[in-house]
Structures are given as structure tokens and as C-alpha cells.
Enzyme design. Structure first.
Site, PDB file in Angstrom:
ATOM      1  N   TYR A  33       0.827  -1.204   0.000  1.00 38.17           N
ATOM      2  CA  TYR A  33       0.000   0.000   0.000  1.00 38.17           C
ATOM      3  C   TYR A  33       0.859   1.252   0.000  1.00 38.17           C
ATOM      4  O   TYR A  33       2.068   1.190   0.231  1.00 38.17           O
ATOM      5  CB  TYR A  33      -0.966   0.001   1.192  1.00 38.17           C
ATOM      6  N   ARG A  52       8.250   3.913  -4.556  1.00 41.81           N
ATOM      7  CA  ARG A  52       8.283   2.939  -3.453  1.00 41.81           C
ATOM      8  C   ARG A  52       7.263   1.830  -3.696  1.00 41.81           C
ATOM      9  O   ARG A  52       7.509   0.663  -3.366  1.00 41.81           O
ATOM     10  CB  ARG A  52       8.033   3.635  -2.106  1.00 41.81           C
ATOM     11  N   ARG A 100      -6.997 -20.721  -2.404  1.00 43.86           N
ATOM     12  CA  ARG A 100      -6.081 -20.559  -1.269  1.00 43.86           C
ATOM     13  C   ARG A 100      -4.936 -21.564  -1.345  1.00 43.86           C
ATOM     14  O   ARG A 100      -5.165 -22.774  -1.326  1.00 43.86           O
ATOM     15  CB  ARG A 100      -6.841 -20.714   0.057  1.00 43.86           C
ATOM     16  N   LYS A 148       6.532  -2.116   2.026  1.00 41.84           N
ATOM     17  CA  LYS A 148       5.322  -1.539   2.645  1.00 41.84           C
ATOM     18  C   LYS A 148       4.141  -2.484   2.436  1.00 41.84           C
ATOM     19  O   LYS A 148       3.283  -2.260   1.579  1.00 41.84           O
ATOM     20  CB  LYS A 148       5.057  -0.154   2.048  1.00 41.84           C
ATOM     21  N   GLU A 180      11.668   2.245  14.733  1.00 38.62           N
ATOM     22  CA  GLU A 180      10.762   3.296  14.235  1.00 38.62           C
ATOM     23  C   GLU A 180       9.478   3.268  15.037  1.00 38.62           C
ATOM     24  O   GLU A 180       9.306   2.432  15.930  1.00 38.62           O
ATOM     25  CB  GLU A 180      10.491   3.131  12.732  1.00 38.62           C
ATOM     26  N   LEU A 204      10.947   1.050   7.434  1.00 41.22           N
ATOM     27  CA  LEU A 204      10.405   1.543   6.163  1.00 41.22           C
ATOM     28  C   LEU A 204      11.092   2.876   5.877  1.00 41.22           C
ATOM     29  O   LEU A 204      11.125   3.758   6.754  1.00 41.22           O
ATOM     30  CB  LEU A 204       8.895   1.746   6.267  1.00 41.22           C
TER      31      LEU A 204
HETATM   32  N1  PMP Z   1       7.540   3.573   9.098  1.00 45.46           N
HETATM   33  C1  PMP Z   1       6.433   2.837   9.090  1.00 45.46           C
HETATM   34  C2  PMP Z   1       6.455   1.501   9.757  1.00 45.46           C
HETATM   35  C3  PMP Z   1       5.259   3.300   8.481  1.00 45.46           C
HETATM   36  O1  PMP Z   1       4.144   2.530   8.482  1.00 45.46           O
HETATM   37  C4  PMP Z   1       5.264   4.581   7.887  1.00 45.46           C
HETATM   38  C5  PMP Z   1       4.025   5.141   7.241  1.00 45.46           C
HETATM   39  N2  PMP Z   1       3.345   4.265   6.480  1.00 45.46           N
HETATM   40  C6  PMP Z   1       6.453   5.320   7.909  1.00 45.46           C
HETATM   41  C7  PMP Z   1       7.570   4.787   8.517  1.00 45.46           C
HETATM   42  C8  PMP Z   1       6.522   6.679   7.265  1.00 45.46           C
HETATM   43  O2  PMP Z   1       6.470   6.585   5.887  1.00 45.46           O
HETATM   44  P1  PMP Z   1       5.950   7.789   4.996  1.00 45.46           P
HETATM   45  O3  PMP Z   1       6.791   8.972   5.366  1.00 45.46           O
HETATM   46  O4  PMP Z   1       6.176   7.361   3.622  1.00 45.46           O
HETATM   47  O5  PMP Z   1       4.518   8.008   5.352  1.00 45.46           O
END
Ligand code: PMP
Length: 284
Positions: A33, A52, A100, A148, A180, A204
Site C-alpha cells: 500500500y 516505493r 487458497r 510496505k 521506528e 520503512l
Molecule cells: N515507518 C512505518 C512503519 C510506516 O508505516 C510509515 C508510514 N506508512 C512510515 C515509517 C513513514 O512513511 P511515509 O513517510 O512514507 O509516510
């Protein structure tokens, strides 16, 4: 107002959009996503979100890719149809519908593509004014956090735990280092240095993070791509998070211990302003 949403090439009222119970996204979270910010009716950082998205799909060996221009078109249509001024567009791409099986399905099945808008007050809110309080939890996610995917149960679980204990979010700790937030990147500022850990497979690489790195450089700040511990964070001069929905939001307290005077930091505020200014300039 009922939203108009997008599903596989068609727009419909949100209550009429239906997907199969055999969708791989439903059965295996076999989907990726993106969340794109909309400010003043325009999208921020759209091209980087698309890059991305491609990367996530190719890392998961999706057999088909999506055309960026067509995604841009239905994103813009969604903004218009829903009269969205401030909020997000959520885009979800699943490997598709198949019997499945743990094995990947035949390569010729169609991807399932869903998108919808969500209004959200992004520019001004209490979290920006007062800063947020975070709690730490062990990072128990798989080791491909750079992709993601929609496997978001653990971050959701962590956020709910934090919320139950009166915190705004959780910061995850792996091997003694902050990886994070549940849905944002974590940063600290210490002795004039801005620290963000390197973007490896354990976090991410936020699109906002990448833009904020550019803003910090424009403002003449030094950036260290270094991990930091909980202790480093609690004794930092400032701390903040970045994401498409929070931009740059101050963190003022970790595990009940306030950072400096417990108020949003000055440099964090400057970075936020610079980020918003630059984003509006390049929005489409
Ligand atoms: N880390 C994680 C685990 C996230 O889910 C997100 C947002 N989806 C981010 C960092 C930040 O990413 P972005 O700046 O692209 O929203």
C-alpha cells in the site's frame, strides 16, 4: 457524505465496492500500500510514493506492475469526486484472487487495486501543538520492514497497547536500538546533530523521511545516519517523528520521561515548517 471509492478501474459509492473472499490480501496479507497526503486539494510527493510502490511490488515478486499515469489519474479523480482538501489517499494493491494456497498463484491473474480518500486535519492539531508521548515496545515484526506490506497487525497491536496505557504511539526497539514508530520514522537531535537510522531492511524508508532529510540539508543541519538507543532518545535535545500524515511531529516524552523541558523543540518546528513549505511548492 458517502465516499466515492476506486476499485479495479471503476468508481462507486463506498458501500457498493466489494472484493472476493479469495483475494490474497484477505487470506495472506499478500498486498502492498501507499498513503499519499493531500493538502489544498493537491498531492504531496506523489512520484516518490509510486517509486516505493514499484519497489514493494517487485520485492514481493508481483508479476504485474501498475502504470503511474493511470494511478495519478484515478488519484486526482478521487480528490475531485470527494472534494478532498486536506487528508490522504490510501492505495492498496493485492496480488489478486486465487484458490487458497501458500504458493504464489499463476502469474496471469489480475491485481486487485483499491483506493479511497480520508479527510484528516493535518496542518494544525493538538499533537503538533503539544508534542506526543511514546512508549517503547519490542520490535517483533518480520525482518523485511522495508517493504510496505499490509501486514500491520503487530504495529496495530503496539499502538493499541500504547493507547491503553495513555501514550500516543509506540516506538519499537530491536537489539537495543529504536527502529521506528508504529507508522512513522523516529528521529532525535543531539548536540546539533540530527539522527535518523540508516534505511536498511529493518525500517520503512519513509517518503517524508527522505524529504525531511533534504529540508534539513537546505537548512544547513548535519545529519547522521546512525541508530540510537532508548537512553540516547531520553537524553536527546529534541525528538520527533515523520510520516505522510504527521509530517514532522514533536515527541516530548518517552516511557513517562520527558525530553528536556517536555515541550516541542525549536528545530523540530523549523523542520516542520520547511517541510510543509517545500511540499506545497511541489504538490501536484
Ligand atoms: N515507518 C512505518 C512503519 C510506516 O508505516 C510509515 C508510514 N506508512 C512510515 C515509517 C513513514 O512513511 P511515509 O513517510 O512514507 O509516510
Amino acid at each position: 457524505m458517502n465516499r466515492i471509492v476506486y476499485l479495479n478501474g471503476h468508481f462507486s459509492d463506498e458501500k457498493d465496492a466489494k472484493i472476493s473472499i479469495f483475494d490474497r490480501s484477505f487470506l495472506f496479507s499478500d498486498s502492498v500500500y501507499e498513503v499519499t497526503t493531500v493538502l489544498d486539494g493537491k498531492m504531496i510527493d506523489f512520484d516518490n510514493h509510486m517509486k516505493r510502490l514499484d519497489r514493494s511490488m517487485s520485492e514481493l515478486k508481483f508479476p504485474k506492475m501498475l502504470n503511474h499515469d493511470s494511478i495519478k489519474k484515478f488519484h486526482k479523480d478521487l480528490i475531485v469526486k470527494n472534494e478532498l482538501k486536506e487528508g490522504i489517499i490510501y492505495l492498496h494493491v493485492s496480488r489478486g484472487v486465487a484458490d487458497r494456497s501458500f504458493n504464489f498463484p499463476p502469474k496471469n491473474i489480475d491485481l486487485t487495486v483499491v483506493a479511497f480518500t480520508q479527510e484528516k486535519k493535518l496542518l494544525k492539531n493538538d499533537e503538533v501543538a503539544n508534542g506526543i508521548r511514546v512508549m517503547t515496545v519490542e520490535d517483533k515484526r518480520w525482518k523485511r520492514c522495508d517493504i510496505k506490506t499490509t501486514q500491520l497487525l503487530y504495529p496495530s497491536f503496539a499502538k493499541a497497547q500504547a493507547s491503553e496505557k495513555g501514550f500516543d504511539d509506540a516506538w519499537m526497539l530491536r537489539d537495543g536500538y529504536i527502529s521506528e514508530g508504529t507508522s512513522n520514522n523516529a528521529w532525535i537531535i543531539k548536540s546539533g546533530n540530527i539522527l535518523t537510522r540508516e534505511a536498511d531492511e529493518l525500517i520503512l524508508n519513509g517518503i517524508t523521511r527522505q524529504s525531511v532529510i533534504n529540508c534539513a540539508k537546505l537548512l544547513g543541519y548535519k545529519i547522521s545516519y546512525k541508530g540510537f538507543t532508548l537512553d540516547d532518545a531520553i537524553t536527546a535535545d529534541e525528538a520527533f517523528i515523520t510520516s505522510a500524515t504527521t509530517f514532522v511531529t514533536p515527541v516530548v516524552n518517552i516511557n513517562g520521561k520527558q525530553i528536556k523541558d517536555g515541550k516541542p523543540g525549536k528545530f523540530t518546528g523549523q523542520l516542520r515548517e520547511e517541510y510543509i513549505k517545500n511540499s506545497l511548492k511541489t504538490a501536484i
